[in-house]
Design a protein around this motif. Structure first.
Motif, PDB file in Angstrom:
ATOM      1  N   MET A 199     -98.913 -31.841 -42.832  1.00  0.00           N
ATOM      2  CA  MET A 199     -99.568 -30.987 -41.847  1.00  0.00           C
ATOM      3  C   MET A 199    -100.898 -30.521 -42.438  1.00  0.00           C
ATOM      4  O   MET A 199    -100.916 -29.806 -43.460  1.00  0.00           O
ATOM      5  CB  MET A 199     -98.706 -29.757 -41.542  1.00  0.00           C
TER       6      MET A 199
ATOM      7  N   LEU B  52    -101.483 -26.821 -43.305  1.00  0.00           N
ATOM      8  CA  LEU B  52    -100.611 -26.148 -44.262  1.00  0.00           C
ATOM      9  C   LEU B  52    -100.977 -26.543 -45.688  1.00  0.00           C
ATOM     10  O   LEU B  52    -101.376 -27.676 -45.953  1.00  0.00           O
ATOM     11  CB  LEU B  52     -99.145 -26.508 -43.990  1.00  0.00           C
TER      12      LEU B  52
ATOM     13  N   GLU C 147     -96.822 -24.687 -48.447  1.00  0.00           N
ATOM     14  CA  GLU C 147     -96.292 -24.509 -47.093  1.00  0.00           C
ATOM     15  C   GLU C 147     -95.716 -25.791 -46.510  1.00  0.00           C
ATOM     16  O   GLU C 147     -94.720 -25.761 -45.785  1.00  0.00           O
ATOM     17  CB  GLU C 147     -97.386 -23.970 -46.172  1.00  0.00           C
TER      18      GLU C 147
ATOM     19  N   GLU D  90     -92.422 -26.109 -48.010  1.00  0.00           N
ATOM     20  CA  GLU D  90     -91.545 -25.038 -47.532  1.00  0.00           C
ATOM     21  C   GLU D  90     -91.049 -25.279 -46.104  1.00  0.00           C
ATOM     22  O   GLU D  90     -89.973 -24.798 -45.714  1.00  0.00           O
ATOM     23  CB  GLU D  90     -92.348 -23.721 -47.574  1.00  0.00           C
ATOM     24  N   TYR D  91     -91.831 -26.021 -45.326  1.00  0.00           N
ATOM     25  CA  TYR D  91     -91.580 -26.134 -43.886  1.00  0.00           C
ATOM     26  C   TYR D  91     -90.129 -26.454 -43.493  1.00  0.00           C
ATOM     27  O   TYR D  91     -89.544 -25.759 -42.652  1.00  0.00           O
ATOM     28  CB  TYR D  91     -92.557 -27.150 -43.266  1.00  0.00           C
ATOM     29  N   PRO D  92     -89.491 -27.486 -44.098  1.00  0.00           N
ATOM     30  CA  PRO D  92     -88.102 -27.783 -43.700  1.00  0.00           C
ATOM     31  C   PRO D  92     -87.156 -26.609 -43.934  1.00  0.00           C
ATOM     32  O   PRO D  92     -86.211 -26.413 -43.170  1.00  0.00           O
ATOM     33  CB  PRO D  92     -87.721 -28.970 -44.591  1.00  0.00           C
TER      34      PRO D  92
ATOM     35  N   LEU E  82     -87.969 -23.512 -43.553  1.00  0.00           N
ATOM     36  CA  LEU E  82     -88.193 -22.598 -42.438  1.00  0.00           C
ATOM     37  C   LEU E  82     -87.389 -23.058 -41.232  1.00  0.00           C
ATOM     38  O   LEU E  82     -86.817 -22.247 -40.507  1.00  0.00           O
ATOM     39  CB  LEU E  82     -89.679 -22.535 -42.100  1.00  0.00           C
ATOM     40  N   LEU E  83     -87.368 -24.371 -41.024  1.00  0.00           N
ATOM     41  CA  LEU E  83     -86.562 -24.896 -39.914  1.00  0.00           C
ATOM     42  C   LEU E  83     -85.092 -24.550 -40.113  1.00  0.00           C
ATOM     43  O   LEU E  83     -84.357 -24.325 -39.166  1.00  0.00           O
ATOM     44  CB  LEU E  83     -86.706 -26.416 -39.817  1.00  0.00           C
TER      45      LEU E  83
ATOM     46  N   ARG F   5     -91.410 -32.534 -49.925  1.00  0.00           N
ATOM     47  CA  ARG F   5     -90.987 -32.061 -48.599  1.00  0.00           C
ATOM     48  C   ARG F   5     -89.691 -32.744 -48.166  1.00  0.00           C
ATOM     49  O   ARG F   5     -88.820 -32.124 -47.550  1.00  0.00           O
ATOM     50  CB  ARG F   5     -92.092 -32.333 -47.569  1.00  0.00           C
TER      51      ARG F   5
ATOM     52  N   MET G 176     -93.992 -17.749 -38.925  1.00  0.00           N
ATOM     53  CA  MET G 176     -94.555 -19.011 -39.421  1.00  0.00           C
ATOM     54  C   MET G 176     -95.150 -19.799 -38.256  1.00  0.00           C
ATOM     55  O   MET G 176     -96.260 -20.285 -38.337  1.00  0.00           O
ATOM     56  CB  MET G 176     -93.457 -19.836 -40.104  1.00  0.00           C
TER      57      MET G 176
ATOM     58  N   ARG H 292     -98.327 -18.484 -37.397  1.00  0.00           N
ATOM     59  CA  ARG H 292     -99.347 -18.763 -38.399  1.00  0.00           C
ATOM     60  C   ARG H 292     -99.902 -20.183 -38.205  1.00  0.00           C
ATOM     61  O   ARG H 292    -101.115 -20.399 -38.223  1.00  0.00           O
ATOM     62  CB  ARG H 292     -98.735 -18.605 -39.797  1.00  0.00           C
TER      63      ARG H 292
ATOM     64  N   ARG I 213    -103.704 -21.213 -37.131  1.00  0.00           N
ATOM     65  CA  ARG I 213    -104.550 -22.137 -37.899  1.00  0.00           C
ATOM     66  C   ARG I 213    -104.980 -23.321 -37.055  1.00  0.00           C
ATOM     67  O   ARG I 213    -106.098 -23.813 -37.176  1.00  0.00           O
ATOM     68  CB  ARG I 213    -103.796 -22.632 -39.128  1.00  0.00           C
TER      69      ARG I 213
ATOM     70  N   GLU J 149     -99.098 -35.803 -35.504  1.00  0.00           N
ATOM     71  CA  GLU J 149     -98.510 -34.638 -36.185  1.00  0.00           C
ATOM     72  C   GLU J 149     -97.225 -34.192 -35.494  1.00  0.00           C
ATOM     73  O   GLU J 149     -96.261 -33.790 -36.157  1.00  0.00           O
ATOM     74  CB  GLU J 149     -99.501 -33.466 -36.196  1.00  0.00           C
TER      75      GLU J 149
ATOM     76  N   ILE K 216     -89.174 -34.957 -39.091  1.00  0.00           N
ATOM     77  CA  ILE K 216     -88.545 -34.225 -40.195  1.00  0.00           C
ATOM     78  C   ILE K 216     -87.648 -33.097 -39.696  1.00  0.00           C
ATOM     79  O   ILE K 216     -87.240 -32.240 -40.463  1.00  0.00           O
ATOM     80  CB  ILE K 216     -89.583 -33.705 -41.224  1.00  0.00           C
ATOM     81  N   GLY K 217     -87.356 -33.105 -38.388  1.00  0.00           N
ATOM     82  CA  GLY K 217     -86.288 -32.234 -37.916  1.00  0.00           C
ATOM     83  C   GLY K 217     -86.694 -31.063 -37.036  1.00  0.00           C
ATOM     84  O   GLY K 217     -85.881 -30.186 -36.765  1.00  0.00           O
TER      85      GLY K 217
ATOM     86  N   HIS L 161     -89.152 -26.159 -30.299  1.00  0.00           N
ATOM     87  CA  HIS L 161     -90.029 -25.585 -31.323  1.00  0.00           C
ATOM     88  C   HIS L 161     -91.454 -26.075 -31.152  1.00  0.00           C
ATOM     89  O   HIS L 161     -92.411 -25.310 -31.278  1.00  0.00           O
ATOM     90  CB  HIS L 161     -89.536 -25.965 -32.720  1.00  0.00           C
TER      91      HIS L 161
END
Ligand SMILES: Nc1ncnc2c1ncn2[C@@H]1O[C@H](COP(=O)(O)OP(=O)(O)O)[C@@H](O)[C@H]1O
Ligand SMILES: [Mg+2]
Lengths: 241, 402
Positions: free
Chosen positions: A110, A113, A117, A120-122, A124-125, A169, B1, B4, B8, B297, B304-305, B310
């Motif tokens: 991303m 990010l 970040e 970290e993203y997964p 957060l999911l 990631r 998040m 955020r 961005r 993206e 990735i889930g 979302h």
């Protein structure tokens, strides 16, 4: 031509992914492309499978099926014994989030990010609480050698650094199943070796199963098992490693 | 998040974001200014209506229904005193005065015209109603004097000091005439008042009509907002005193009021809708473009889930953020526009009015609410379709997009 790979001595619970009689047809206008023509495959904890094959042979198509981001025309894919055809779109997303790590040739980070970040993203999911997130991300960042790049965005990183972020990631969820589609395709030989070395050590130390698609001969050196794909069919080249 | 990332992404393409913010804030600012202007106008109409009618009026129940039957509908001294006593008990009542209205013919030489006359007490004037243009106003103790509207005076060729003749039906239905001296000529708020109205001392009106009664008590209150509560109390007290009278509030008395105000409300509604649609389609185009550029993206996030909803929420948040920033910026633009208009000295001619009044924009925190809601709603709605489209993409197809 097709072979079912079994590894005696390991029970069914260690089977990470199993595909039976996978077929995938693409319809383009009047023409039907048979990208996969009945593929059987199986990978277990600790496997390191490298899939070779010329361009257009169906490697990406195959990997997309295993990664549950595309549907076969017929045949079945099971992840840890679960037939994925029965899962809803939401459940499939959860499966990918929790059980599968994906690494792409083009890194696919991303851009908005930072290194930290993105990794970290997964988590957060998964709604992992902040303190645990911080600890796990920091540990993995150090492990892949990106401590000094934690705050940088992808456009400030080299290709090798980006792929290390992508690898981190994929692994942050502590998955034992990583799929990589030409992970070294955009990297020079030295960097490629380093990326593959990281994968290899995770495979050896943490029992992570890797299925890596490539046409880079160097990658084969890291395989425990090499498989050839040609015209939508698999054949084993080497077994064990 | 999620917020955020959305923020961005919004800041990612500064040129596009600036364009969006300009569109939203201009729309919002314009709406703020227009609605400020409309509330200035409607406030003005309200104020002049209350100046004309008082906050409320009290009369015999039958007067409101059949005003022409003067024999039975006037209030005589005793009832007036009883009602007055009730009014004196209410602290919100700042004043009240008896009126006696009549219709007659007014003549000067060979010219004649229809006249709506109002008998008032010069010593107890609680309504402004007009401004003297020439000559002078009625004074306490005046007998046989009249002040008439400027247009009426012009039509009849009358100047202060001249005499006019009123032809009038008394309460018994017989004819009466009176010769009155014009004390002054007034300027009214509206054309029909200047061309048809005249004021005389109430004793003079009673003489002309051959009665000792009055037809209304005009009541003024401390505050416009007190009208309804005071009316409620008073209605109850009048009913239990069983005086055969009834009160009416200013908004009911001014039959045109609702209509005029709803016309302005309609105009404001049309402007709001126009701006809503304009912002909606502009932002729809911008967001569609921006989301499409990020298809790959979306593919990655989904692979990735990330769940569809979302992705939908993420993109929707971008619209909402644009709406919030654009809206707030728009209020600043609106305040700027308002100041510019308020200092420009521009004027306009309200319908039925005789003189230009200044165009002013009334600015208050309350008048910012609707423009802000419009800004946020339009950007939210414009984000829905492209966000939905992006969220629904097949993962492989999205990933394959270059
Ligand atoms: N979405 C698609 N639509 C039509 N044909 C496709 C699509 N994806 C892949 N193919 C075709 O399927 C075959 C296998 O493609 P792919 O799996 O991408 O091969 P590889 O990754 O080995 O280069 C190729 O002939 C390709 O043209
Ligand atoms: Mg490929």
């Amino acid at each position: 031509m097709t072979n079912e790979q079994t590894n005696p001595g390991k029970d069914a619970a260690s089977v990470v992914v199993a595909a039976t009689q996978l077929r995938k047809h693409y319809q383009t206008g009047a023409e039907t492309v048979e990208a996969l023509r009945g593929v059987d495959f199986r990978a277990e904890r600790g496997d390191f499978v490298v899939i070779h094959g010329p361009s257009g042979s169906g490697k990406t198509t195959f990997l997309n099926m295993l990664g549950c981001i595309d549907y076969p025309t017929s045949g079945a894919v099971e992840i840890y014994g679960q037939d994925v055809a029965t899962l809803s779109d939401g459940k499939l997303a959860e499966l990918r989030r929790d059980k599968i790590g994906l690494v792409f040739q083009t890194f696919n980070l991303m851009p908005v990010l930072s290194t930290y970040e993105n990794i970290e993203y997964p988590l957060l999911l998964q709604n992992v609480p902040r303190p645990q997130r911080r600890e796990r991300v920091q540990k993995l960042i150090d492990a892949v050698g990106l401590t000094n790049e934690a705050g940088r965005r992808p456009n400030k990183l080299s290709g090798g650094q980006r792929q290390r972020v992508a690898l981190a990631r994929a692994l942050i969820t502590e998955t034992h199943f990583v799929l990589a589609d030409e992970p070294t395709g955009n990297l020079d030989t030295e960097t490629s070796k380093r990326i593959m070395g990281i994968m290899k050590s995770l495979n050896e130390n943490r029992d992570v199963a890797f299925v890596v698609v490539t046409h880079d001969p160097m990658v084969g050196e890291f395989a425990r098992r090499t498989v050839e794909i040609r015209d939508g069919l698999l054949s084993t080249v080497t077994q064990g490693g | 998040m999620g917020l955020r990332i959305a923020l961005r992404n919004v800041l990612r393409n500064p040129r596009r974001t600036v364009l969006s913010l300009v569109i939203i804030s201009l729309g919002t600012g314009m709406l703020f200014a227009v609605s400020g202007f409309v509330s200035f106008i409607t406030d003005g109409i309200t104020e002049s209506t209350v100046e004309q009618y008082g906050n409320l009026q009290i009369a015999d129940i039958d007067l409101w229904e059949r005003a022409d039957d003067r024999l039975v509908t006037l209030m005589e001294g005793e009832r007036v005193e009883q009602v007055s006593a009730l009014l004196d008990e209410l602290p919100d009542v700042t004043g009240y005065a008896a009126n006696l209205t009549f219709t007659s013919q007014i003549q000067k030489g060979s010219e004649s015209s229809l006249l709506f006359g109002v008998g008032v007490d010069p010593a107890n004037r609680i309504l402004a109603g007009y401004e003297i243009a020439r000559g002078e106003d009625l004074k306490p103790g005046d007998r046989g004097k009249i002040v008439i509207g400027r247009l009426l005076a012009d039509n009849l060729g009358v100047e202060p000091g001249d005499y006019v003749t009123l032809l009038i039906a008394t309460v018994n239905g017989s004819f009466n005439t009176g010769r009155l001296q014009v004390a002054g000529v007034f300027r009214g708020f509206e054309e029909f008042i200047e061309s048809q109205f005249a004021y005389v001392p109430i004793e003079t009106a009673q003489l002309l009509l051959n009665t000792t009664g009055v037809d209304k008590l005009v009541v003024s209150l401390t505050d416009l907002d007190r009208t309804e509560p005071v009316a409620a109390i008073l209605r109850e007290r009048l009913a239990s005193a069983d005086l055969g009278v009834e009160l009416r509030t200013w908004d009911v008395l001014a039959t045109q009021y609702e209509q005029t105000v709803s016309m302005f409300t309609f105009i404001l509604g049309a402007v709001s809708l126009g701006i809503f649609i304009l912002v909606l389609f502009s932002i729809l185009e911008v967001l569609t473009m921006s989301f499409l550029e990020r298809t790959r993206e979306v593919g990655t996030l989904r692979a990735i889930g990330t769940k569809r909803h979302h992705v939908f929420r993420l993109f929707l948040s971008e619209g909402i953020l644009l709406g919030i920033f654009g809206g707030l910026l728009g209020i600043l633009v609106g305040i700027g526009l308002g100041f510019a208009v308020n200092h420009s000295g521009m004027g306009w001619m309200p319908p039925g009015s005789l003189e230009e009044v200044p165009i002013l924009v009334k600015m208050s925190p309350v008048s910012a609410i609707t423009p802000l809601i419009i800004a946020m709603l339009s950007t939210l709605v414009s984000a829905i379709f492209p966000a939905w489209h992006s969220a629904r993409l097949a993962v492989v197809d999205a990933l394959r997009t270059q």
